[in-house]
Design a protein around this motif. Structure first.
Motif, short mmCIF file in Angstrom:
data_model
loop_
_atom_site.label_atom_id
_atom_site.label_comp_id
_atom_site.label_asym_id
_atom_site.label_seq_id
_atom_site.Cartn_x
_atom_site.Cartn_y
_atom_site.Cartn_z
N MET A 82 -45.44 22.68 26.04
CA MET A 82 -44.57 22.91 27.32
C MET A 82 -45.66 23.40 28.54
O MET A 82 -45.11 23.11 29.75
CB MET A 82 -43.71 24.21 27.02
CG MET A 82 -43.10 25.15 28.29
SD MET A 82 -42.19 26.31 27.59
CE MET A 82 -40.68 25.27 27.29
N SER A 83 -46.34 23.86 28.22
CA SER A 83 -47.44 24.53 29.27
C SER A 83 -48.57 23.43 29.86
O SER A 83 -49.06 24.01 30.96
CB SER A 83 -48.11 25.97 28.76
OG SER A 83 -48.73 25.61 27.83
N ARG B 27 -46.77 23.08 35.89
CA ARG B 27 -47.34 22.22 35.34
C ARG B 27 -46.67 20.93 34.75
O ARG B 27 -46.88 19.88 34.72
CB ARG B 27 -48.29 22.56 34.00
CG ARG B 27 -49.68 23.10 34.28
CD ARG B 27 -50.59 22.06 35.15
NE ARG B 27 -51.33 21.13 34.58
CZ ARG B 27 -52.49 21.12 33.75
NH1 ARG B 27 -52.80 22.42 33.45
NH2 ARG B 27 -52.97 19.93 33.62
N ALA B 28 -45.14 21.14 34.40
CA ALA B 28 -44.29 20.25 33.96
C ALA B 28 -43.70 19.62 35.03
O ALA B 28 -43.91 20.00 36.12
CB ALA B 28 -43.09 20.90 33.18
N ASP B 29 -43.30 18.24 34.58
CA ASP B 29 -42.48 17.36 35.68
C ASP B 29 -41.43 17.89 35.90
O ASP B 29 -40.80 17.63 37.24
CB ASP B 29 -42.41 15.99 35.08
CG ASP B 29 -43.86 15.29 34.95
OD1 ASP B 29 -44.72 15.54 35.76
OD2 ASP B 29 -44.21 14.75 33.60
N GLY B 30 -40.75 18.68 35.15
CA GLY B 30 -39.35 19.43 35.39
C GLY B 30 -39.19 20.51 34.23
O GLY B 30 -39.83 20.22 33.33
N SER B 31 -38.54 21.77 34.65
CA SER B 31 -38.50 22.72 33.88
C SER B 31 -37.16 23.44 34.26
O SER B 31 -36.79 23.42 35.28
CB SER B 31 -39.52 23.48 33.81
OG SER B 31 -39.82 23.93 35.13
N ALA B 32 -36.94 24.37 33.38
CA ALA B 32 -35.64 25.10 33.47
C ALA B 32 -35.74 26.49 32.61
O ALA B 32 -36.51 26.43 31.58
CB ALA B 32 -34.44 24.36 33.44
N MET B 33 -35.12 27.58 32.99
CA MET B 33 -34.64 28.76 32.18
C MET B 33 -33.38 28.81 32.37
O MET B 33 -32.72 28.68 33.33
CB MET B 33 -35.57 30.06 32.96
CG MET B 33 -35.33 31.28 32.13
SD MET B 33 -33.85 32.05 32.01
CE MET B 33 -33.71 32.47 33.72
#
Lengths: 258, 237
Positions: A82-83, B27-33
């Motif tokens: 993920m990182s 760093r990710a192209d897309g992300s969420a919490m």
């Protein structure tokens, strides 16, 4: 010399880095405690955009035969895919193993935890402490961030209630871990003739050699040299001085573990 | 044993408190919490990117890989051993299937979109929270999508049909059914359905309908998270 490296060195000649910092500046450091309520202790550490979680799980086990009067410590680290686009799923690779071992040595060799106090019955029953580090975002310097997160999680830990040999998870006592030291890891990179701390990912791609110095109370308790290049004795002296001085700045972020 | 009132005081059609945020991993192209009560899920999306080894590539359409993992310290009981388990592999697979119907895979032949889900803290409903986070992260990554997907568990405790069971309700001493459910926003179609426990057909259908209704709020939370991210970014630039 590749282009990235020559760019970095060109900047460093004027004491400048890609994100505007000076060679020995930290990015913004944030420590947050108790981020996972099911762990006996936990913390989230951010160095700029770099983010890691650390959590503590305690269990009851038999002490190791060569240390019958002590509890045990285990450190595991996951470079979560993920990182970073560079990290992959699967069993921990050598980078994750090295990270876990450097964090482990810093805590173990500094005698951070009074292991004797974790023994409940000589040779039979003792607390086993597992520290797990999981990276969330790699924007450089996972090592220093992970070491700090592990220590912060230990400071946040409350020992769970025990009924015979059964750990009553979720029922924490008021008792904290018997901590005696606060070892801080600082990684110093050598790029060209320059030294820097708290590297960005780009700088981690361009360095020749690095030294992680873990110190507490003016004593060095663990070191790890990395990189393909070599260091002179003079370099090492300088890097230790930098590491010790910069550790004190990190230490300020450790106050208030509640 | 009757269940006239929920253990945590919620209404039967009420989820736990929801918090959603997009763009949390740089760093990710897309992300969420995505947080629902005490269950917290992070999702990161990488891709579309090259897929190796090459024989895995599909010239007709892209593929999606989901990897679900609980952090070792995230569970109420003992430490969870890191690395894949039978449970985490199955959840990864059903999560993948839950997301597939809304993705325009034909837009990225030969490529892969990787979705990584990590949970730092869990209290039932982890696969549903993971799906909610992943759906936001895919949209944040700009992956061509027809719609959003959201998920919640529904089920029964004793004779009562309800949504979003927490850990204590799953462990209720009586008749319990836990039905993880994922729904596509506009069509209401169901892309994940599992169930364990015991339930009658009528109750199940009622539970699913209740879930579809409840998820409307979750879709709003997902859309709000996406809007907030792009709003602030626009404001800064």
């Amino acid at each position: 010399m590749n282009r990235l490296k020559s760019q970095i060195i060109k900047g460093l000649e004027q004491s400048l880095r890609f994100d505007g910092r000076k060679p020995f500046d930290w990015r913004k450091i944030e420590v947050e405690y108790g981020i996972s309520k099911n762990a006996e202790g936990s913390a989230r550490v951010k160095f700029g955009d770099t983010e890691v979680f650390a959590g503590i799980k305690m269990s009851i086990g038999k002490p190791y035969p060569d240390r019958p009067e002590e509890g045990a410590l285990m450190v595991d680290a996951e470079l979560s895919p993920m990182s970073s686009p560079e990290f992959e799923t699967g069993p921990p690779d050598i980078k994750a193993i090295e990270l876990a071992r450097v964090v482990d040595r810093g805590i173990r060799e500094a005698k951070t935890i009074d292991m004797k106090k974790l023994c409940l019955e000589k040779g039979e029953k003792a607390w086993m402490i597992s520290i797990d580090v999981v990276t969330i975002n790699d924007a450089g310097n996972l090592l220093d961030a992970s070491s700090l997160a592990a220590l912060a999680a230990l400071k946040n830990t409350k020992i769970p209630r025990l009924e015979g040999n059964e750990v009553k998870y979720g029922e924490l006592t008021d008792e904290a871990l018997p901590l005696t030291k606060e070892p801080i890891a600082v990684t110093v990179l050598k790029i060209g003739n320059h030294f820097i701390v708290d590297p960005l990912v780009e700088e981690e791609e361009a360095f020749e050699a690095k030294l992680t110095v873990t110190t507490t109370d003016g004593i060095i308790c663990a070191m790890q040299k990395g990189g393909d290049g070599v260091l002179t004795v003079g370099d090492i002296e300088k890097m230790i001085d930098i590491g010790m001085k910069k550790a004190e700045e990190i230490r300020k972020h450790l106050k208030g573990s509640k | 044993m009757a269940y006239p009132k929920r253990l945590d005081g919620r209404k039967f059609n009420e989820t736990r408190e929801i918090e959603a945020k997009a763009g949390v991993i740089k760093r990710a192209d897309g992300s969420a919490m995505f947080r629902i009560g005490k269950t917290v899920a992070y999702a990161a999306v990488y891709g579309p990117r090259n897929l190796y080894p090459k024989f895995l590539q599909n010239p007709r359409e892209g593929i999606v890989r989901v990897n679900y993992a609980m952090m070792p310290f995230s569970s109420k009981g003992e430490r969870v051993r890191p690395g894949p388990s039978r449970r985490s592999k199955e959840i990864s697979m059903v999560t993948e299937k839950a997301l597939l119907p809304v993705l325009h895979l034909e837009e990225f032949p030969n490529a892969v979109v990787d979705v990584f889900i990590e949970l730092p803290q869990t209290d039932a409903g982890t696969r549903c929270a993971g799906i909610c986070a992943a759906s936001i992260a895919l949209a944040d990554a700009g992956i061509p999508m027809k719609d959003l997907v959201a998920a919640v568990s529904v089920g029964r405790v004793d004779e009562q049909v309800l949504v979003d069971l927490n850990y204590d309700e799953e462990a209720f001493d009586g008749k319990v059914a836990d039905v993880p459910l994922a729904v596509v926003q506009r069509t209401g179609h169901i892309s994940l359905l599992q169930m364990d426990g015991e339930i009658e057909k009528g109750q199940l259908i009622n539970a699913i309908k209740l879930g579809q209704e409840t998820l409307k709020k979750v879709f709003e939370a997902q859309k709000k998270a996406l809007k907030e991210k792009y709003h602030t970014e626009g404001g800064e630039e």
